[in-house]
Design an enzyme around this catalytic site. Structure first.
Site, PDB file in Angstrom:
ATOM      1  N   ARG A 244       0.926  -1.235   0.011  1.00  0.00           N
ATOM      2  CA  ARG A 244       0.098  -0.225  -0.007  1.00  0.00           C
ATOM      3  C   ARG A 244       0.807   1.327  -0.054  1.00  0.00           C
ATOM      4  O   ARG A 244       0.605   2.318   0.732  1.00  0.00           O
ATOM      5  CB  ARG A 244      -1.018   0.087   1.188  1.00  0.00           C
ATOM      6  CG  ARG A 244      -1.986  -1.189   1.200  1.00  0.00           C
ATOM      7  CD  ARG A 244      -2.737  -1.130   0.123  1.00  0.00           C
ATOM      8  NE  ARG A 244      -3.612  -2.203   0.095  1.00  0.00           N
ATOM      9  CZ  ARG A 244      -3.257  -3.564  -0.515  1.00  0.00           C
ATOM     10  NH1 ARG A 244      -2.315  -3.595  -1.193  1.00  0.00           N
ATOM     11  NH2 ARG A 244      -4.086  -4.386  -0.309  1.00  0.00           N
ATOM     12  N   SER A 318     -10.612  -0.089   3.623  1.00  0.00           N
ATOM     13  CA  SER A 318      -9.949  -0.440   4.910  1.00  0.00           C
ATOM     14  C   SER A 318      -9.346   1.049   5.384  1.00  0.00           C
ATOM     15  O   SER A 318      -8.447   1.575   4.659  1.00  0.00           O
ATOM     16  CB  SER A 318      -8.679  -1.393   4.400  1.00  0.00           C
ATOM     17  OG  SER A 318      -9.341  -2.432   3.961  1.00  0.00           O
ATOM     18  N   GLU A 414      -4.377   3.896   6.355  1.00  0.00           N
ATOM     19  CA  GLU A 414      -4.274   3.585   4.608  1.00  0.00           C
ATOM     20  C   GLU A 414      -4.901   4.717   4.234  1.00  0.00           C
ATOM     21  O   GLU A 414      -4.342   5.041   3.144  1.00  0.00           O
ATOM     22  CB  GLU A 414      -4.759   2.332   4.485  1.00  0.00           C
ATOM     23  CG  GLU A 414      -4.730   2.133   2.956  1.00  0.00           C
ATOM     24  CD  GLU A 414      -5.339   0.671   2.551  1.00  0.00           C
ATOM     25  OE1 GLU A 414      -5.120  -0.252   3.229  1.00  0.00           O
ATOM     26  OE2 GLU A 414      -6.081   0.431   1.325  1.00  0.00           O
TER      27      GLU A 414
HETATM   28  C1  LIG Z   1     -15.337   0.092  -0.470  1.00  0.00           C
HETATM   29  C2  LIG Z   1     -13.919   0.390  -0.828  1.00  0.00           C
HETATM   30  C3  LIG Z   1     -12.939  -0.858  -1.052  1.00  0.00           C
HETATM   31  C4  LIG Z   1     -11.732  -0.516  -1.216  1.00  0.00           C
HETATM   32  N1  LIG Z   1     -10.996  -1.615  -1.260  1.00  0.00           N
HETATM   33  C5  LIG Z   1      -9.644  -1.705  -1.779  1.00  0.00           C
HETATM   34  C6  LIG Z   1      -8.623  -2.944  -1.953  1.00  0.00           C
HETATM   35  O1  LIG Z   1      -9.262  -3.659  -2.085  1.00  0.00           O
HETATM   36  N2  LIG Z   1      -7.636  -2.416  -1.976  1.00  0.00           N
HETATM   37  C7  LIG Z   1      -7.041  -1.366  -2.200  1.00  0.00           C
HETATM   38  O2  LIG Z   1      -5.517  -1.328  -2.382  1.00  0.00           O
HETATM   39  N3  LIG Z   1      -7.618  -0.175  -2.095  1.00  0.00           N
HETATM   40  C8  LIG Z   1      -9.080  -0.399  -1.781  1.00  0.00           C
HETATM   41  N4  LIG Z   1      -9.865   0.788  -1.672  1.00  0.00           N
HETATM   42  C9  LIG Z   1      -9.210   2.190  -1.497  1.00  0.00           C
HETATM   43  C10 LIG Z   1      -9.287   2.693  -2.860  1.00  0.00           C
HETATM   44  O3  LIG Z   1     -10.217   2.381  -3.877  1.00  0.00           O
HETATM   45  C11 LIG Z   1      -7.900   2.835  -3.865  1.00  0.00           C
HETATM   46  O4  LIG Z   1      -6.839   3.228  -2.967  1.00  0.00           O
HETATM   47  C12 LIG Z   1      -8.107   3.545  -4.949  1.00  0.00           C
HETATM   48  O5  LIG Z   1      -6.908   3.364  -5.801  1.00  0.00           O
HETATM   49  C13 LIG Z   1      -8.242   5.178  -4.891  1.00  0.00           C
HETATM   50  O6  LIG Z   1      -8.681   5.715  -6.081  1.00  0.00           O
HETATM   51  P1  LIG Z   1      -9.269   6.956  -6.238  1.00  0.00           P
HETATM   52  O7  LIG Z   1      -9.140   7.343  -7.672  1.00  0.00           O
HETATM   53  O8  LIG Z   1     -10.538   7.234  -5.460  1.00  0.00           O
HETATM   54  O9  LIG Z   1      -8.047   8.053  -5.453  1.00  0.00           O
HETATM   55  P2  LIG Z   1      -8.309   9.269  -4.195  1.00  0.00           P
HETATM   56  O10 LIG Z   1      -9.075   8.945  -3.083  1.00  0.00           O
HETATM   57  O11 LIG Z   1      -9.124  10.478  -5.230  1.00  0.00           O
HETATM   58  O12 LIG Z   1      -6.936   9.813  -4.289  1.00  0.00           O
HETATM   59  C14 LIG Z   1      -6.271   8.785  -3.389  1.00  0.00           C
HETATM   60  C15 LIG Z   1      -4.791   9.669  -3.369  1.00  0.00           C
HETATM   61  O13 LIG Z   1      -4.040   9.545  -4.453  1.00  0.00           O
HETATM   62  C16 LIG Z   1      -3.877  10.919  -5.002  1.00  0.00           C
HETATM   63  N5  LIG Z   1      -4.161  10.917  -6.472  1.00  0.00           N
HETATM   64  C17 LIG Z   1      -5.112  10.478  -6.806  1.00  0.00           C
HETATM   65  N6  LIG Z   1      -5.479  10.681  -8.453  1.00  0.00           N
HETATM   66  C18 LIG Z   1      -3.987  10.981  -8.484  1.00  0.00           C
HETATM   67  C19 LIG Z   1      -3.451  11.318  -9.787  1.00  0.00           C
HETATM   68  N7  LIG Z   1      -3.918  11.153 -10.981  1.00  0.00           N
HETATM   69  N8  LIG Z   1      -1.966  11.414  -9.690  1.00  0.00           N
HETATM   70  C20 LIG Z   1      -1.362  11.837  -8.534  1.00  0.00           C
HETATM   71  N9  LIG Z   1      -2.052  11.771  -7.522  1.00  0.00           N
HETATM   72  C21 LIG Z   1      -3.292  11.194  -7.237  1.00  0.00           C
HETATM   73  C22 LIG Z   1      -4.864  12.028  -4.259  1.00  0.00           C
HETATM   74  O14 LIG Z   1      -4.547  13.238  -3.997  1.00  0.00           O
HETATM   75  C23 LIG Z   1      -4.776  11.244  -2.845  1.00  0.00           C
HETATM   76  O15 LIG Z   1      -3.620  11.330  -2.062  1.00  0.00           O
HETATM   77  C24 LIG Z   1     -11.118   0.608  -1.326  1.00  0.00           C
HETATM   78  C25 LIG Z   1     -12.056   1.733  -0.928  1.00  0.00           C
HETATM   79  C26 LIG Z   1     -13.321   1.528  -0.759  1.00  0.00           C
HETATM   80  C27 LIG Z   1     -14.356   2.655  -0.757  1.00  0.00           C
END
Ligand SMILES: Cc1cc2nc3c(=O)[nH]c(=O)nc-3n(C[C@H](O)[C@H](O)[C@H](O)COP(=O)(O)OP(=O)(O)OC[C@H]3O[C@@H](n4cnc5c(N)ncnc54)[C@H](O)[C@@H]3O)c2cc1C
Length: 424
Positions: A244, A318, A414
């Site tokens: 992670r 998580s 996380e």
């Molecule tokens: C129900 C649920 C289940 C999940 N299960 C998992 C799982 O099984 N495994 C897992 O690893 N994660 C899981 N996650 C966490 C999440 O889905 C992941 O971390 C996902 O990759 C976040 O993507 P996002 O586009 O929503 O990022 P955001 O929440 O929008 O951003 C996350 C971080 O990345 C940065 N960021 C976003 N896009 C960019 C970009 N293009 N360039 C630079 N920085 C950027 C943001 O500034 C922030 O710091 C889960 C979340 C939920 C709600």
């Protein structure tokens, strides 16, 4: 033939990127407007057009990727990236907590992105990059330019007899991208089905589930440097992936915006069913008939049964990482708590299940009316409605303190904690 092939049309500023025999992307400059067409060639005349453009003779010339990127120089196109002010972010994050962005913009091209970066630099405004908002807790209003990166497009570059490098724009929704790769029989990402969020964030914390992590299939990513808008390619070693974790959460935190991510996929990628309940879910299908799609569907069913749907109750998955402790500590813990799940790691140390530690500390199902700890998965903090980010963070700290008191183990969030509070 190696794809993509980049062309510039003679005596115009129009460029074309041919992604394969039946797909090309075309950019036309009309005054200071840019028209973009992502063309999937379903009929013969369109396919013939691609074949013609691949000929060496014609009213076009082949150009390098760098020249192609330069053709989209912000100087040549007036940035029109729709700056908004005081925008509510509740519906843009999966926690659904109310918070206002002082400035907000959604960018769909590199040009718009660079325009937004230049504006933020000129006005000395900090920046928060937003993907699907599924891995962040906003502690309050955000005094920054919140930049939603919605650059789209999927490209396939076949490699070898059965493989391909498949890349996707940062704004592609992750699950839709995984489904598309499976539709086209490019395998490898099926265990990562139904993870919320966008492609651009997937390398940030090296997303993982059911025995697979992004790093296992990662080819490269393109990122724009916030400081000066330069585009740079990162391979896996430069990303320094960990559990992670990546360089973008450590040394390079806040320095880059990821715009495209590419993965090594293969028609003959092995099925990975040895983790969690996948084998059990597939028990009815004879082993020799199981497909990558079956694994994906099994993962989807398991996730839907275990994790709260953010559309129903706010959460960011998580909230805490599974901690790793030295083996001597793990041994002492096992003696004191014989039922404690422990997972020895290849590189040394023993991983513990944060959910188990939290549950044993009595937090599962804990409610503070507006927010609490999920009643089926103690690793997930939930927002029922009306809580502030600060209140959820206080709960997270209480959970961490109580786990530390009971087990001597320090949990770490996380989920990204966003504290860019207003000063005006
Ligand atoms: C129900 C649920 C289940 C999940 N299960 C998992 C799982 O099984 N495994 C897992 O690893 N994660 C899981 N996650 C966490 C999440 O889905 C992941 O971390 C996902 O990759 C976040 O993507 P996002 O586009 O929503 O990022 P955001 O929440 O929008 O951003 C996350 C971080 O990345 C940065 N960021 C976003 N896009 C960019 C970009 N293009 N360039 C630079 N920085 C950027 C943001 O500034 C922030 O710091 C889960 C979340 C939920 C709600």
């Amino acid at each position: 033939m190696e794809y993509p092939v980049y062309l510039q049309m003679t005596e115009t500023e129009n460029v074309v990127a041919i992604q394969g025999p039946s797909r090309f992307w075309e950019g036309q400059k009309l005054g200071n407007q840019v028209l973009q067409h992502d063309v999937v060639c379903r009929t013969w005349p369109e396919r013939q057009r691609v074949m013609d453009m691949l000929e060496s003779e014609g009213p076009w010339s082949r150009i390098s990727k760098e020249a192609f990127d330069r053709a989209w120089d912000p100087e040549m196109t007036e940035p029109d990236w729709g700056l908004q002010e005081h925008v509510e972010l509740a519906s843009r994050t999966t926690f659904g907590i109310s918070s206002k962005a002082r400035w907000f913009a959604r960018v769909t091209t590199l040009t718009q992105l660079r325009g937004a970066l230049a504006w933020a630099k000129e006005h000395d405004v900090p920046m928060l990059v937003l993907g699907g908002g599924s891995n962040m807790l906003l502690h309050g209003d955000v005094h920054a330019l919140v930049l939603q990166v919605d650059i789209r497009g999927v490209e396939v570059l076949p490699q070898g007899p059965t493989g391909a490098v498949v890349s996707a724009g940062a704004g592609e929704p992750w699950h839709e991208f995984v489904m598309r790769t499976l539709d086209d029989s490019w395998h490898g990402l099926e265990n990562l089905s139904l993870i919320p969020g966008n492609v651009g964030a997937s390398p940030m914390q090296n997303i993982g589930a059911y025995g697979v992590e992004v790093k296992d299939h990662f080819a490269w990513l393109d990122a724009v440097r916030i400081e000066d808008g330069a585009l740079e390619r990162f391979d896996a070693s430069k990303c320094q992936f960990g559990y992670r974790d990546s360089v973008f959460k450590r040394e390079e935190r806040g320095n880059w915006i990821i715009v495209r991510v590419a993965f090594h996929l293969d028609r003959e990628s092995p099925l990975r069913m040895g983790y969690g309940a996948i084998e059990h879910e597939l028990a009815d299908i004879p082993e020799e008939r199981r497909t990558h799609r079956d694994v994906s569907e099994a993962v989807i069913r398991i996730r839907q049964s275990k994790l709260p749907d953010p559309a129903v109750v706010g959460n960011a998955g998580s909230f805490f990482k599974n901690p790793t402790v030295p083996s001597t500590v793990a041994q002492a813990l096992k003696e004191a708590h014989p039922s404690m799940p422990q997972y020895p790691q290849a590189g040394g140390g023993v991983k513990l299940a944060a959910g188990w530690l939290i549950e044993q500390s009595g937090w599962k199902g804990h409610s503070r009316e507006t927010h609490g700890v999920h009643d089926r998965q103690a690793l997930v903090l939930v927002h029922f409605g009306g809580a502030t980010g600060q209140e959820v963070w206080v709960l997270a700290q209480d959970v961490m303190a109580s786990v530390h008191q009971k087990f001597g183990v320090q949990l770490e969030p996380e989920v990204n904690q966003i504290k860019l509070h207003p000063t005006d």
